[in-house]
Design an enzyme around this catalytic site. Sequence first.
Site, PDB file in Angstrom:
ATOM      1  N   CYS A 138      42.235  45.477 -52.496  1.00 30.17           N
ATOM      2  CA  CYS A 138      40.905  45.311 -52.619  1.00 30.17           C
ATOM      3  C   CYS A 138      40.361  44.537 -53.950  1.00 30.17           C
ATOM      4  O   CYS A 138      39.018  44.441 -53.939  1.00 30.17           O
ATOM      5  CB  CYS A 138      40.078  46.755 -52.665  1.00 30.17           C
ATOM      6  SG  CYS A 138      41.167  47.601 -54.241  1.00 30.17           S
ATOM      7  N   CYS A 144      44.928  53.334 -53.070  1.00 31.00           N
ATOM      8  CA  CYS A 144      44.303  53.375 -54.154  1.00 31.00           C
ATOM      9  C   CYS A 144      44.991  54.447 -55.358  1.00 31.00           C
ATOM     10  O   CYS A 144      44.853  54.046 -56.483  1.00 31.00           O
ATOM     11  CB  CYS A 144      42.731  54.111 -54.306  1.00 31.00           C
ATOM     12  SG  CYS A 144      41.733  53.425 -52.509  1.00 31.00           S
TER      13      CYS A 144
END
Length: 125
Positions: free
Chosen positions: A33, A102
Amino acid sequence: MYSEKVMDHFMNPRNVGEIPDADGVGTVGNPVCGDLMTVYIKVKDNRLEDVKFKTFGCGAAIATSSMITELAKGKTIEEALKITRGDVADNLGGLPPIKMHCSNLAADALNAAIKDYLKKKEANK
Ligand code: FES
């Protein structure tokens, strides 16, 4: 969805900020990301006396950074090096599968900060 613990650490992140005279600093980016995380550590008698973070990222990245500072604080260098990506997610009561990447940032940034510290220590011998 997110566990209560994730929401708590996202809304009230612990140990946010920089350590100006840090003994080790680790910055990692998430290739998925593009988010960025930096972890700062202060070491005393082979223990992580203080751990702080700065994260430019999603809610899960902020929650995992906050969690890793809590997991790492007070640990010896050897113990802190053993904290895995999975430990971070587990301690938060899990993350949605799409957000698992993440949690990698936090473990990797801590690891990078410790490696930085060890490298500097070696250089100063
Ligand atoms: Fe980037 Fe979570 S979406 S770290």
